[in-house]
Design a protein around this motif. Sequence first.
Motif, PDB file in Angstrom:
ATOM      1  N   CYS A 112      74.526   8.771  74.142  1.00 12.64           N
ATOM      2  CA  CYS A 112      75.130   9.722  75.084  1.00 12.64           C
ATOM      3  C   CYS A 112      74.448   9.569  76.448  1.00 12.64           C
ATOM      4  N   TYR A 172      74.213  11.447  79.004  1.00 13.35           N
ATOM      5  CA  TYR A 172      73.448  12.591  79.528  1.00 13.35           C
ATOM      6  C   TYR A 172      72.123  12.770  78.792  1.00 13.35           C
ATOM      7  N   CYS A 196      70.774  18.821  78.431  1.00 17.58           N
ATOM      8  CA  CYS A 196      71.044  18.214  77.119  1.00 17.58           C
ATOM      9  C   CYS A 196      70.297  18.995  76.042  1.00 17.58           C
ATOM     10  N   ASN A 197      71.069  19.618  75.139  1.00 17.71           N
ATOM     11  CA  ASN A 197      70.462  20.408  74.056  1.00 17.71           C
ATOM     12  C   ASN A 197      69.666  19.557  73.080  1.00 17.71           C
ATOM     13  N   CYS A 201      74.902  21.448  77.346  1.00 20.63           N
ATOM     14  CA  CYS A 201      75.394  20.108  77.006  1.00 20.63           C
ATOM     15  C   CYS A 201      76.301  19.617  78.129  1.00 20.63           C
ATOM     16  N   ALA A 221      77.764  16.854  78.385  1.00 17.61           N
ATOM     17  CA  ALA A 221      78.863  15.988  77.925  1.00 17.61           C
ATOM     18  C   ALA A 221      80.105  16.773  77.527  1.00 17.61           C
ATOM     19  N   ARG A 237      77.277  22.822  70.820  1.00 19.24           N
ATOM     20  CA  ARG A 237      75.913  22.487  71.279  1.00 19.24           C
ATOM     21  C   ARG A 237      75.756  20.995  71.571  1.00 19.24           C
ATOM     22  N   CYS A 238      76.551  20.162  70.883  1.00 16.21           N
ATOM     23  CA  CYS A 238      76.371  18.712  71.048  1.00 16.21           C
ATOM     24  C   CYS A 238      77.575  17.951  70.497  1.00 16.21           C
ATOM     25  N   VAL A 239      78.033  16.974  71.272  1.00 16.60           N
ATOM     26  CA  VAL A 239      79.192  16.169  70.864  1.00 16.60           C
ATOM     27  C   VAL A 239      78.822  14.688  70.772  1.00 16.60           C
ATOM     28  N   ALA A 240      77.530  14.435  70.572  1.00 18.31           N
ATOM     29  CA  ALA A 240      77.058  13.043  70.555  1.00 18.31           C
ATOM     30  C   ALA A 240      77.484  12.329  69.273  1.00 18.31           C
TER      31      ALA A 240
HETATM   32  S1  SF4 Z   1      76.414  15.538  73.648  1.00 21.18           S
HETATM   33 FE1  SF4 Z   1      74.441  15.998  72.720  1.00 21.18          FE
HETATM   34  S2  SF4 Z   1      73.157  14.345  73.470  1.00 21.18           S
HETATM   35 FE2  SF4 Z   1      74.925  14.442  74.834  1.00 21.18          FE
HETATM   36  S3  SF4 Z   1      74.385  15.888  76.516  1.00 21.18           S
HETATM   37 FE3  SF4 Z   1      75.380  17.071  74.918  1.00 21.18          FE
HETATM   38  S4  SF4 Z   1      73.638  17.835  73.732  1.00 21.18           S
HETATM   39 FE4  SF4 Z   1      72.905  16.089  74.862  1.00 21.18          FE
END
Ligand code: SF4
Length: 340
Positions: free
Chosen positions: A119, A121, A129-130, A138, A140, A156-159
């Motif tokens: 990712c 970011y 970035c969480n 986040c 992204a 919280r996160c889409v990685a």
């Molecule tokens: S997708 Fe996950 S790794 Fe990417 S910025 Fe969001 S929290 Fe961070």
Amino acid sequence: MRSFRYERSTDPGRAVALVAAEPDAVYLGGGTNLVDLMKLGVARPRLLVDVTRLPLDSVEPTPDGGLRIGATVRNSDLAAHPTVRRDFPVLSRALLAGASGQLRNMATVGGNLLQRTRCFYFQDVSRPCNKREPGAGCAALEGQNRELAILGWSPRCVATHPSDMAVALVALDAVVEVLEPAGARDIPLAEFHRLPGERPDQETTMAPGGLVTAVRIPGLPFGRRSAYRKARDRASFAFAAGSVAAALDVADGLVRDVRLGWGAVAHRPWRPRLAEAALRGQPATEETFRLAAEEELAAARPLAYNAFKIPLIRNLTVRTLVELAHRSPEPTGGSAGVTR
Ligand code: SF4
Ligand SMILES: Cc1cc2nc3c(=O)[nH]c(=O)nc-3n(C[C@H](O)[C@H](O)[C@H](O)COP(=O)(O)OP(=O)(O)OC[C@H]3O[C@@H](n4cnc5c(N)ncnc54)[C@H](O)[C@@H]3O)c2cc1C
């Protein structure tokens, strides 16, 4: 890059004790991911414990026809191993689809499994970035998310997990052997990487300080009829936009059994069990393959820029299964399978 100490161990127990004793200690495999992240300021360890001299560099047959692969086996060596090429071509092909020859010569099995997301970011310390900093947000979610998840993500996160090797291993029902400060245990690979949920910073189900010591693949008679297909923006040196690992057992035109793995769609290598269940006992036809993939993909939630991954994964799955259904069950060395 801040200063750090370096230790090298030849004993797995000693390596775990060294990491457990220091809050900012990490293992160092080939360094092909970790050192880059240190240069970017994303990883800031105070102690590196080099694991590449541990006695974990062999590939051994197991009594059930499978393999036990040491955690420090280099990706190039594993891809070239004659038994892997013959009995599990999907694994050899997944490894060869990743990175470059030079990187594969350095990269280890343990480091490949534990490599961090690509990712954009996450790798830019100026962006929230969480995963890097819990609670930060986040970038992204509303940003550039073309490469990111369509399944199993959270607000919280889409990685996505970037490993090609892990996609083949999840399809092959691999088990990860870990040594934690409390002792040794086995974790099925399908449960090794976590979905992000509320804590995307917690990436695996291993205890903190856990060391991957080996990966076991159980025997799979139809593993010889297996393939890996990867779609990416460039023909080499590029991470997957989507990928499929598959092994297929066909008799009298019916799917007797099947194993699937999907890559670049979720925070972990994805095991499409609904699709597998929909295929067993059904005619081995393009139509059946398409319907099975669509059944699994019904749960997909695309982001602003990655809806293309739904037809991409469906088509990769269909194409790979059609190819396997028509392939002789005798060893062929697998499919190079690169799709652009
Ligand atoms: S997708 Fe996950 S790794 Fe990417 S910025 Fe969001 S929290 Fe961070
Ligand atoms: C330009 C480029 C292109 C790439 N393209 C691809 C690609 O297309 N597909 C793909 O799959 N990969 C790709 N990669 C990633 C590459 O596969 C990984 O960098 C590599 O597999 C990591 O292995 P390593 O041994 O170097 O790990 P390291 O960088 O040493 O470590 C990675 C992480 O694993 C941890 N770790 C290492 N060993 C252990 C262990 N035994 N137990 C517990 N933790 C451990 C480290 O602490 C660290 O957090 C690419 C990398 C680069 C730089």
